[in-house]
Design a protein around this motif. Structure first.
Motif, PDB file in Angstrom:
ATOM      1  N   MET A   1     -16.340  11.032   7.936  1.00 59.51           N
ATOM      2  CA  MET A   1     -17.284  10.492   8.908  1.00 59.51           C
ATOM      3  C   MET A   1     -17.731   9.094   8.471  1.00 59.51           C
ATOM      4  SD  MET A   1     -21.056  11.824  10.043  1.00 59.51           S
ATOM      5  CE  MET A   1     -20.510  13.492  10.108  1.00 59.51           C
ATOM      6  N   ILE A   2     -17.737   8.187   9.431  1.00 57.47           N
ATOM      7  CA  ILE A   2     -18.166   6.821   9.141  1.00 57.47           C
ATOM      8  C   ILE A   2     -19.556   6.608   9.739  1.00 57.47           C
ATOM      9  CG2 ILE A   2     -17.693   4.371   9.596  1.00 57.47           C
ATOM     10  CD1 ILE A   2     -14.722   5.152   9.763  1.00 57.47           C
ATOM     11  N   VAL A   3     -20.467   6.079   8.931  1.00 58.96           N
ATOM     12  CA  VAL A   3     -21.810   5.773   9.424  1.00 58.96           C
ATOM     13  C   VAL A   3     -21.924   4.258   9.573  1.00 58.96           C
ATOM     14  CG1 VAL A   3     -24.276   5.990   8.971  1.00 58.96           C
ATOM     15  CG2 VAL A   3     -22.717   7.784   8.191  1.00 58.96           C
ATOM     16  N   SER A   4     -22.461   3.791  10.695  1.00 57.26           N
ATOM     17  CA  SER A   4     -22.541   2.344  10.919  1.00 57.26           C
ATOM     18  C   SER A   4     -23.588   1.712  10.010  1.00 57.26           C
ATOM     19  CB  SER A   4     -22.829   2.042  12.386  1.00 57.26           C
ATOM     20  OG  SER A   4     -24.201   2.177  12.677  1.00 57.26           O
ATOM     21  N   SER A   5     -23.515   0.389   9.869  1.00 60.82           N
ATOM     22  CA  SER A   5     -24.264  -0.311   8.817  1.00 60.82           C
ATOM     23  C   SER A   5     -25.765  -0.340   9.013  1.00 60.82           C
ATOM     24  CB  SER A   5     -23.762  -1.751   8.721  1.00 60.82           C
ATOM     25  OG  SER A   5     -24.296  -2.522   9.791  1.00 60.82           O
ATOM     26  N   GLY A   6     -26.216  -0.226  10.255  1.00 64.55           N
ATOM     27  CA  GLY A   6     -27.646  -0.372  10.520  1.00 64.55           C
ATOM     28  C   GLY A   6     -28.080  -1.826  10.616  1.00 64.55           C
ATOM     29  N   GLY A   7     -27.118  -2.738  10.505  1.00 63.75           N
ATOM     30  CA  GLY A   7     -27.466  -4.163  10.515  1.00 63.75           C
ATOM     31  C   GLY A   7     -26.991  -4.892  11.757  1.00 63.75           C
ATOM     32  N   GLU A   8     -26.741  -4.132  12.813  1.00 60.31           N
ATOM     33  CA  GLU A   8     -26.196  -4.721  14.038  1.00 60.31           C
ATOM     34  C   GLU A   8     -27.133  -5.773  14.648  1.00 60.31           C
ATOM     35  OE1 GLU A   8     -23.005  -5.152  16.427  1.00 60.31           O
ATOM     36  OE2 GLU A   8     -23.032  -3.791  14.724  1.00 60.31           O
ATOM     37  N   HIS A   9     -28.434  -5.613  14.397  1.00 55.48           N
ATOM     38  CA  HIS A   9     -29.405  -6.570  14.945  1.00 55.48           C
ATOM     39  C   HIS A   9     -29.598  -7.754  14.003  1.00 55.48           C
ATOM     40  CE1 HIS A   9     -31.572  -4.125  12.130  1.00 55.48           C
ATOM     41  NE2 HIS A   9     -32.658  -4.842  12.230  1.00 55.48           N
ATOM     42  N   LEU A  10     -29.005  -7.695  12.788  1.00 56.35           N
ATOM     43  CA  LEU A  10     -29.220  -8.758  11.805  1.00 56.35           C
ATOM     44  C   LEU A  10     -27.889  -9.320  11.323  1.00 56.35           C
ATOM     45  CD1 LEU A  10     -31.992  -6.917   9.759  1.00 56.35           C
ATOM     46  CD2 LEU A  10     -32.363  -8.939  11.169  1.00 56.35           C
ATOM     47  N   VAL A 154     -20.439  21.398   6.693  1.00 52.25           N
ATOM     48  CA  VAL A 154     -21.338  20.459   6.025  1.00 52.25           C
ATOM     49  C   VAL A 154     -20.544  19.217   5.593  1.00 52.25           C
ATOM     50  CG1 VAL A 154     -22.834  20.080   4.021  1.00 52.25           C
ATOM     51  CG2 VAL A 154     -22.825  22.318   5.172  1.00 52.25           C
ATOM     52  N   PHE A 155     -21.058  18.043   5.957  1.00 50.50           N
ATOM     53  CA  PHE A 155     -20.491  16.793   5.455  1.00 50.50           C
ATOM     54  C   PHE A 155     -21.371  16.308   4.310  1.00 50.50           C
ATOM     55  CE2 PHE A 155     -18.666  17.107   9.601  1.00 50.50           C
ATOM     56  CZ  PHE A 155     -17.467  16.399   9.559  1.00 50.50           C
ATOM     57  N   ALA A 156     -20.746  15.903   3.213  1.00 54.70           N
ATOM     58  CA  ALA A 156     -21.492  15.361   2.079  1.00 54.70           C
ATOM     59  C   ALA A 156     -21.644  13.855   2.275  1.00 54.70           C
ATOM     60  CB  ALA A 156     -20.743  15.649   0.787  1.00 54.70           C
ATOM     61  N   VAL A 157     -22.845  13.340   2.003  1.00 55.02           N
ATOM     62  CA  VAL A 157     -23.103  11.908   2.183  1.00 55.02           C
ATOM     63  C   VAL A 157     -23.901  11.387   0.988  1.00 55.02           C
ATOM     64  CG1 VAL A 157     -25.296  12.135   3.456  1.00 55.02           C
ATOM     65  CG2 VAL A 157     -23.797  10.176   3.921  1.00 55.02           C
ATOM     66  N   GLY A 158     -23.832  10.088   0.766  1.00 54.38           N
ATOM     67  CA  GLY A 158     -24.630   9.472  -0.292  1.00 54.38           C
ATOM     68  C   GLY A 158     -23.800   9.192  -1.532  1.00 54.38           C
ATOM     69  N   GLY A 159     -23.292   7.984  -1.648  1.00 57.57           N
ATOM     70  CA  GLY A 159     -22.513   7.601  -2.826  1.00 57.57           C
ATOM     71  C   GLY A 159     -21.165   8.285  -2.926  1.00 57.57           C
ATOM     72  N   VAL A 160     -20.686   8.847  -1.801  1.00 55.54           N
ATOM     73  CA  VAL A 160     -19.395   9.553  -1.844  1.00 55.54           C
ATOM     74  C   VAL A 160     -18.255   8.534  -1.691  1.00 55.54           C
ATOM     75  CG1 VAL A 160     -17.993  11.445  -0.953  1.00 55.54           C
ATOM     76  CG2 VAL A 160     -20.482  11.609  -0.845  1.00 55.54           C
ATOM     77  N   THR A 161     -17.868   7.941  -2.799  1.00 53.10           N
ATOM     78  CA  THR A 161     -16.711   7.045  -2.783  1.00 53.10           C
ATOM     79  C   THR A 161     -15.449   7.916  -2.743  1.00 53.10           C
ATOM     80  OG1 THR A 161     -16.967   7.011  -5.176  1.00 53.10           O
ATOM     81  CG2 THR A 161     -17.811   5.111  -3.962  1.00 53.10           C
ATOM     82  N   GLY A 172     -17.193  23.114  -1.249  1.00 52.70           N
ATOM     83  CA  GLY A 172     -17.274  23.795   0.040  1.00 52.70           C
ATOM     84  C   GLY A 172     -17.590  22.889   1.203  1.00 52.70           C
ATOM     85  N   ALA A 173     -17.714  21.564   0.954  1.00 51.56           N
ATOM     86  CA  ALA A 173     -17.996  20.642   2.069  1.00 51.56           C
ATOM     87  C   ALA A 173     -16.806  20.604   3.024  1.00 51.56           C
ATOM     88  CB  ALA A 173     -18.290  19.245   1.536  1.00 51.56           C
ATOM     89  N   TRP A 174     -17.121  20.485   4.297  1.00 51.61           N
ATOM     90  CA  TRP A 174     -16.107  20.393   5.350  1.00 51.61           C
ATOM     91  C   TRP A 174     -15.478  19.013   5.347  1.00 51.61           C
ATOM     92  CZ3 TRP A 174     -14.483  23.769   9.272  1.00 51.61           C
ATOM     93  CH2 TRP A 174     -13.832  23.168  10.365  1.00 51.61           C
ATOM     94  N   GLY A 175     -16.328  18.019   5.014  1.00 56.84           N
ATOM     95  CA  GLY A 175     -15.860  16.645   5.005  1.00 56.84           C
ATOM     96  C   GLY A 175     -16.857  15.769   4.278  1.00 56.84           C
ATOM     97  N   VAL A 176     -16.600  14.471   4.288  1.00 60.73           N
ATOM     98  CA  VAL A 176     -17.515  13.538   3.633  1.00 60.73           C
ATOM     99  C   VAL A 176     -17.867  12.412   4.594  1.00 60.73           C
ATOM    100  CG1 VAL A 176     -16.649  14.048   1.322  1.00 60.73           C
ATOM    101  CG2 VAL A 176     -15.647  12.154   2.630  1.00 60.73           C
TER     102      VAL A 176
END
Lengths: 201, 204
Positions: A1-10, A154-161, A172-176
């Motif tokens: 899963m890809i999460v967008s940057s949050g900086g679209e307005h900046l 469950v998708f694992a997030v946070g520093g998941v390189t 047991g995570a489904w994805g990252v």
């Protein structure tokens, strides 16, 4: 899963569209647009623009927090932060969209799972600068415990390189899910493939 | 859904307890409550909205949510109010259906005509007078702008922006169906009394 940057307005104006256009057909993802800095009109315009692009790539657009924008833009999913409108209420109003939620504890994971959500996002599993102010990372053991307790993917997030993705799957995570590794739209297909090369097929 | 005439719409401010403000405004005779809290979480908005809607139903007043069509959809509000920076009214209409009350903020004839074409139920016209509740870079449009804007939309007008006891009746005479206020009620020591007096003035 890809999460967008949050900086679209900046600083990252236009990045979401570039990322959406770079999605490879070979590897479907959930692309979560999380742009709290945009007003509703701009968010609607952006999501309406990328929804068909993401759909054509065989991937799924998930809109953070806003079921209205998700429905009106033709997205495939709505993603709820923990402080969102109650998950069971959104689920009923979602008209068939996939519904996911971010959870940061076992209790929240169990609640979200019993509300019938389609997927959960748990983290931060590892250290990540953006989440450091909220305390230490949750770690793999907690991820394992949650994956054992709930049936919901469950998708694992946070520093998941990419090199840490396999450890999450083994818990047991489904994805990252990740944000930073995908900031360079030019190398996005390569980055996705690098992740996939570390995951069992 | 038709908009009652000589209507007082009270909009929540960013500081007060919105449920308590609604209780007092409705006691004073407000015919419509608008929940507007730009930085609140979906969870807070949803729970406030449920309680305010209940208070509105007891008094047969309308309840609408600012900007967040998702909240209105989730708790079956009477409708939404949309600014020019919010989702287009046509998209909100498609989600909420033909029976929903959908208001759109406009400040000129072009925006009014667009709102009507998009399926708005009423237009919020302003800001009429100088106002401090919101940061407005543009000058006030004045009461004379109400009629041409109303004619461009052929929809009922709720006037907004700097409306208080002294100028409220003038706005109705200028062609508005109702008035919307924030600080005139929320900043009052006695919001119920402030609402009651505004209602009296616009019904004279």
């Amino acid at each position: 899963m890809i999460v967008s940057s949050g900086g679209e307005h900046l600083a990252h104006r236009g990045l979401v569209l570039k990322q959406a256009r770079a999605l490879p057909l070979s590897a479907p993802v959930i692309f979560q647009v999380r742009e709290k800095g945009l007003d509703s009109a701009s968010l609607w315009t952006l999501c309406s623009q990328i929804a068909p692009v993401i759909d054509d790539a065989g991937s799924i657009l998930a809109v953070n927090d806003r079921l209205d924008i998700a429905l009106a833009s033709g997205a495939g999913a709505v993603h709820l932060p923990e402080s969102s409108c109650p998950a069971d209420v959104i689920r009923k109003a979602a008209r068939g969209l996939l519904t996911g939620q971010s959870v940061h504890s076992k209790t929240a994971a169990l609640n979200a799972s019993s509300a019938g959500l389609d997927y959960l996002l748990f983290g931060p599993v590892f250290h990540t600068p953006s989440k450091a102010p909220f305390g230490p990372p949750q770690g793999l053991e907690k991820l394992r415990e949650i994956c054992e307790k709930v049936r919901t993917p469950v998708f694992a997030v946070g520093g998941v390189t990419h090199d840490k993705a396999l450890a999450c799957i083994e818990c047991g995570a489904w994805g990252v899910a990740a944000l930073t590794p995908f900031l360079d739209a030019g190398s996005l297909p390569d980055t996705i493939n690098r992740y996939l090369s570390y995951l069992p097929s | 859904m038709n908009l009652p005439r000589r209507l007082l719409c009270v909009i929540t401010d960013e500081e007060s307890d919105p449920v308590e403000l609604a209780r007092q405004a409705l006691e004073g005779g407000a015919g419509m409550m608008q929940l507007r809290r730009k930085k609140a979480s979906g969870r807070d908005l949803f729970h406030w909205a449920l309680r305010i809607q209940e208070l509105c139903r007891e008094r047969e007043a309308l309840f609408i949510v600012n900007d967040r069509v998702d909240i209105a959809l989730a708790m079956h509000a009477d409708g939404v109010h949309l600014g020019q920076q919010d989702m287009p009214a046509a998209a909100a209409r498609a989600l909420l259906g033909p029976g929903a009350m959908i208001g759109v903020s406009v400040s000129c004839e072009e925006e009014a005509a667009k709102a009507a074409a998009d399926g708005a139920s009423y237009i919020g016209v302003g800001h009429i007078f100088p106002t401090y509740s919101k940061n407005k870079p543009s000058p006030p449009i004045g009461t004379a702008a109400i009629k041409p804007i109303r004619n461009a939309a052929q929809l009922p007008v709720i006037a907004i922006g700097g409306i208080d006891l002294d100028n409220s009746a003038e706005v109705i005479r200028a062609g508005a169906s109702g008035i919307a206020v924030i600080s005139a009620v929320s900043d009052s020591d006695d919001p119920a009394a402030a609402a009651r007096e505004l209602v009296r003035r616009i019904r004279q």
